[in-house]
Design an enzyme around this catalytic site. Structure first.
Site, PDB file in Angstrom:
ATOM      1  N   LYS A 145      -3.385  -2.160  15.433  1.00 53.22           N
ATOM      2  CA  LYS A 145      -2.927  -1.102  16.080  1.00 53.22           C
ATOM      3  C   LYS A 145      -3.337  -0.800  17.233  1.00 53.22           C
ATOM      4  O   LYS A 145      -4.503  -0.826  17.593  1.00 53.22           O
ATOM      5  CB  LYS A 145      -2.704   0.418  15.281  1.00 53.22           C
ATOM      6  CG  LYS A 145      -1.522   0.463  14.254  1.00 53.22           C
ATOM      7  CD  LYS A 145      -1.789   1.751  13.476  1.00 53.22           C
ATOM      8  CE  LYS A 145      -2.766   1.200  12.560  1.00 53.22           C
ATOM      9  NZ  LYS A 145      -3.065   2.326  11.468  1.00 53.22           N
ATOM     10  N   SER A 194     -13.107   1.347  10.388  1.00 58.14           N
ATOM     11  CA  SER A 194     -12.221   1.538   8.972  1.00 58.14           C
ATOM     12  C   SER A 194     -13.161   0.725   7.962  1.00 58.14           C
ATOM     13  O   SER A 194     -13.469  -0.684   8.205  1.00 58.14           O
ATOM     14  CB  SER A 194     -10.987   0.791   9.222  1.00 58.14           C
ATOM     15  OG  SER A 194     -10.304   1.062   8.101  1.00 58.14           O
ATOM     16  N   ALA A 195     -12.956   1.080   6.846  1.00 52.81           N
ATOM     17  CA  ALA A 195     -13.493   0.513   5.644  1.00 52.81           C
ATOM     18  C   ALA A 195     -12.655  -0.775   5.283  1.00 52.81           C
ATOM     19  O   ALA A 195     -12.993  -1.779   4.607  1.00 52.81           O
ATOM     20  CB  ALA A 195     -13.458   1.479   4.387  1.00 52.81           C
ATOM     21  N   ASP A 196     -11.534  -0.823   5.828  1.00 54.11           N
ATOM     22  CA  ASP A 196     -10.636  -2.039   5.711  1.00 54.11           C
ATOM     23  C   ASP A 196     -11.320  -3.359   6.331  1.00 54.11           C
ATOM     24  O   ASP A 196     -11.168  -4.301   5.602  1.00 54.11           O
ATOM     25  CB  ASP A 196      -9.168  -1.945   6.722  1.00 54.11           C
ATOM     26  CG  ASP A 196      -8.293  -0.678   6.109  1.00 54.11           C
ATOM     27  OD1 ASP A 196      -8.737   0.009   5.272  1.00 54.11           O
ATOM     28  OD2 ASP A 196      -7.463  -0.519   7.038  1.00 54.11           O
ATOM     29  N   GLU A 240       0.854  -1.151  -0.020  1.00 50.46           N
ATOM     30  CA  GLU A 240      -0.032  -0.036   0.030  1.00 50.46           C
ATOM     31  C   GLU A 240       0.836   1.308  -0.034  1.00 50.46           C
ATOM     32  O   GLU A 240       2.113   1.292   0.237  1.00 50.46           O
ATOM     33  CB  GLU A 240      -0.779   0.034   1.128  1.00 50.46           C
ATOM     34  CG  GLU A 240      -0.168   0.094   2.585  1.00 50.46           C
ATOM     35  CD  GLU A 240      -1.039   0.647   3.755  1.00 50.46           C
ATOM     36  OE1 GLU A 240      -1.637   1.744   3.573  1.00 50.46           O
ATOM     37  OE2 GLU A 240      -1.183   0.056   4.997  1.00 50.46           O
ATOM     38  N   LYS A 274      -5.782  10.379   0.682  1.00 48.37           N
ATOM     39  CA  LYS A 274      -5.706   8.905   1.153  1.00 48.37           C
ATOM     40  C   LYS A 274      -7.043   8.514   0.752  1.00 48.37           C
ATOM     41  O   LYS A 274      -8.080   8.923   0.834  1.00 48.37           O
ATOM     42  CB  LYS A 274      -5.948   9.349   2.795  1.00 48.37           C
ATOM     43  CG  LYS A 274      -5.775   7.946   3.627  1.00 48.37           C
ATOM     44  CD  LYS A 274      -6.109   8.168   5.037  1.00 48.37           C
ATOM     45  CE  LYS A 274      -6.680   7.053   5.632  1.00 48.37           C
ATOM     46  NZ  LYS A 274      -6.660   7.318   7.298  1.00 48.37           N
ATOM     47  N   VAL A 291      -5.526   0.093   2.953  1.00 50.64           N
ATOM     48  CA  VAL A 291      -5.539  -1.335   2.928  1.00 50.64           C
ATOM     49  C   VAL A 291      -6.900  -1.825   2.034  1.00 50.64           C
ATOM     50  O   VAL A 291      -6.822  -2.290   1.135  1.00 50.64           O
ATOM     51  CB  VAL A 291      -5.726  -1.930   4.475  1.00 50.64           C
ATOM     52  CG1 VAL A 291      -6.282  -3.197   4.203  1.00 50.64           C
ATOM     53  CG2 VAL A 291      -4.448  -1.799   5.088  1.00 50.64           C
ATOM     54  N   ASP A 310     -16.638   5.415  14.292  1.00 49.66           N
ATOM     55  CA  ASP A 310     -15.450   5.186  13.219  1.00 49.66           C
ATOM     56  C   ASP A 310     -14.858   3.801  13.458  1.00 49.66           C
ATOM     57  O   ASP A 310     -14.217   3.249  14.192  1.00 49.66           O
ATOM     58  CB  ASP A 310     -14.331   6.178  13.958  1.00 49.66           C
ATOM     59  CG  ASP A 310     -13.035   6.314  13.087  1.00 49.66           C
ATOM     60  OD1 ASP A 310     -12.959   5.589  12.091  1.00 49.66           O
ATOM     61  OD2 ASP A 310     -12.141   7.156  13.373  1.00 49.66           O
TER      62      ASP A 310
HETATM   63  N1  PSU Z   1      -0.874   1.391   9.410  1.00 50.52           N
HETATM   64  C1  PSU Z   1       0.197   1.953   9.624  1.00 50.52           C
HETATM   65  N2  PSU Z   1       0.332   3.401   9.068  1.00 50.52           N
HETATM   66  C2  PSU Z   1      -0.851   3.669   8.272  1.00 50.52           C
HETATM   67  C3  PSU Z   1      -2.036   2.849   8.155  1.00 50.52           C
HETATM   68  C4  PSU Z   1      -1.759   1.806   8.779  1.00 50.52           C
HETATM   69  O1  PSU Z   1       1.197   1.629  10.436  1.00 50.52           O
HETATM   70  O2  PSU Z   1      -0.994   4.706   7.958  1.00 50.52           O
HETATM   71  C5  PSU Z   1      -3.036   3.221   7.270  1.00 50.52           C
HETATM   72  C6  PSU Z   1      -3.673   2.103   6.294  1.00 50.52           C
HETATM   73  O3  PSU Z   1      -3.525   2.528   5.186  1.00 50.52           O
HETATM   74  C7  PSU Z   1      -4.966   1.533   6.824  1.00 50.52           C
HETATM   75  C8  PSU Z   1      -5.322   3.088   7.110  1.00 50.52           C
HETATM   76  O4  PSU Z   1      -5.483   1.088   5.715  1.00 50.52           O
HETATM   77  O5  PSU Z   1      -4.163   3.616   7.955  1.00 50.52           O
HETATM   78  C9  PSU Z   1      -6.684   3.187   8.023  1.00 50.52           C
HETATM   79  O6  PSU Z   1      -7.437   4.292   8.046  1.00 50.52           O
HETATM   80  P1  PSU Z   1      -8.785   4.427   8.718  1.00 50.52           P
HETATM   81  O7  PSU Z   1      -8.484   4.224  10.113  1.00 50.52           O
HETATM   82  O8  PSU Z   1      -8.995   5.914   8.348  1.00 50.52           O
HETATM   83  O9  PSU Z   1      -9.596   3.533   7.978  1.00 50.52           O
HETATM   84 MN    MN Z   2     -11.673   5.739  10.196  1.00 51.80          MN
END
Ligand code: PSU
Ligand code: MN
Length: 304
Positions: A158, A139-141, A24, A85, A105, A137
């Site tokens: 994380k 994530s779409a992941d 990614e 992003k 992701v 909140d």
């Molecule tokens: N893990 C990291 N750094 C990052 C991310 C994950 O160590 O920047 C990113 C990935 O691209 C993941 C995104 O898909 O954060 C998730 O963002 P959100 O919580 O807004 O869905």
């Molecule tokens: Mn989010």
């Protein structure tokens, strides 16, 4: 309609049937500071080559979906501030409007599937944020893992997330969560979280067979592999807990929301740990790249 561009090495790998590993780009633009981000991205690509596969870093550049970036493109992306992003929600819009953006992701999984690449290495996936019961909140992941057939190698979720709720949602969505080599789910910068491994597998062959078995059953969706950070590089969870708490409190106080949340927390934790979080992040991404390269090779054997 979709303008795809393969890097020279990704194109070579495709025509000679060599295994590819997708990477990614949000981790480069929003996960690490410049100039380390560019150096790390190049290092991770080299790790994949050393482990016998070909890297394909994914990004959208001026309306084209790039599968594999030439070194100068990686440089340019890494030093450009405020790159978009992109998740599932905005990938198509960015392509349609000729924009440039880094893939998270979810968007990277979509692109990898489109390019026929079944394995993808990253650091940590997005998940259910703390306080999601009021902020919503999530994530779409997680949805993407439920519907797009790509095996994603991460170091777990994380610790800035609510790891328990993230695992519950993955279970609800029917996503296999496979921990590599231990019985405890890892927490990104730390080898251990308080949660048991939903599934444990000790080698790349088993993970590849499981990917193939899901395909044979006609199941949609991918697999999440959680590969613990190497012991020498981990930050103990007890040390991180107050730091994460402080970063989250600051985000809440400032009203940080939406896609800003994850980059904001990562940057504050980097500052609070004086760079130790970045060193750990680099080590775990490299470790994941090596495992992903092994899975990519194992998958070629099971699908032949
Ligand atoms: N893990 C990291 N750094 C990052 C991310 C994950 O160590 O920047 C990113 C990935 O691209 C993941 C995104 O898909 O954060 C998730 O963002 P959100 O919580 O807004 O869905
Ligand atoms: Mn989010």
């Amino acid at each position: 309609m979709i303008y795809m561009t393969y890097s020279a090495e990704a194109a070579r790998a495709r025509s000679s049937g060599q295994p590819l590993v997708a990477l990614e780009s949000t981790i480069i633009t929003h996960g690490m500071p410049y100039p380390q981000n560019v150096a790390v991205a190049a290092q991770v690509e080299a790790d994949i080559r050393d482990a016998g596969a070909t890297p394909a870093t994914i990004a959208v550049i001026e309306g084209r979906l790039h599968v594999g970036l030439e070194p100068e493109m990686l440089q340019a992306l890494g030093r450009t501030p405020d790159v978009a992003k992109l998740s599932r929600a905005d990938l198509a819009a960015c392509l349609a409007t000729g924009g440039t953006g880094a893939t998270t992701v979810s968007a990277t999984m979509i692109a990898a599937r489109h390019a026929g690449i079944p394995v993808f290495a990253t650091g940590g996936i997005g998940g259910v944020h703390r306080g999601a019961e009021t902020s919503f909140d999530v994530s779409a992941d997680l949805q993407e893992l439920a519907q797009t057939p790509v095996t994603v190698v991460s170091a777990g979720a994380k610790a800035i997330l609510d790891v328990g709720k993230t695992l519950e949602v993955l279970e609800t969505l029917g996503v296999p969560v496979i921990v590599h080599g231990q019985d405890v789910f890892p927490a990104f910068w730390s080898r251990r979280s308080p949660y048991a491994a939903p599934i444990r597998m000790d080698d790349a062959d088993a993970i590849a067979r499981s990917h193939a078995a899901r395909r044979a059953l006609g199941l949609p969706g991918g697999q999440l592999v959680a590969n613990p950070i190497p012991a020498a590089d981990e930050i103990p969870a007890e040390k991180l807990a107050p730091i994460i708490g402080a970063a989250q409190a600051e985000a809440d106080e400032r009203g940080v929301s939406g896609k800003e949340v994850t980059p904001f927390l990562l940057e504050r934790i980097y500052e609070f740990t004086r760079g130790q979080s970045l060193r750990a992040n680099i080590a775990l991404v490299r470790n994941n790249a090596r495992l992903a390269a092994q899975i990519a090779q194992a998958l070629r054997k099971v699908s032949n």
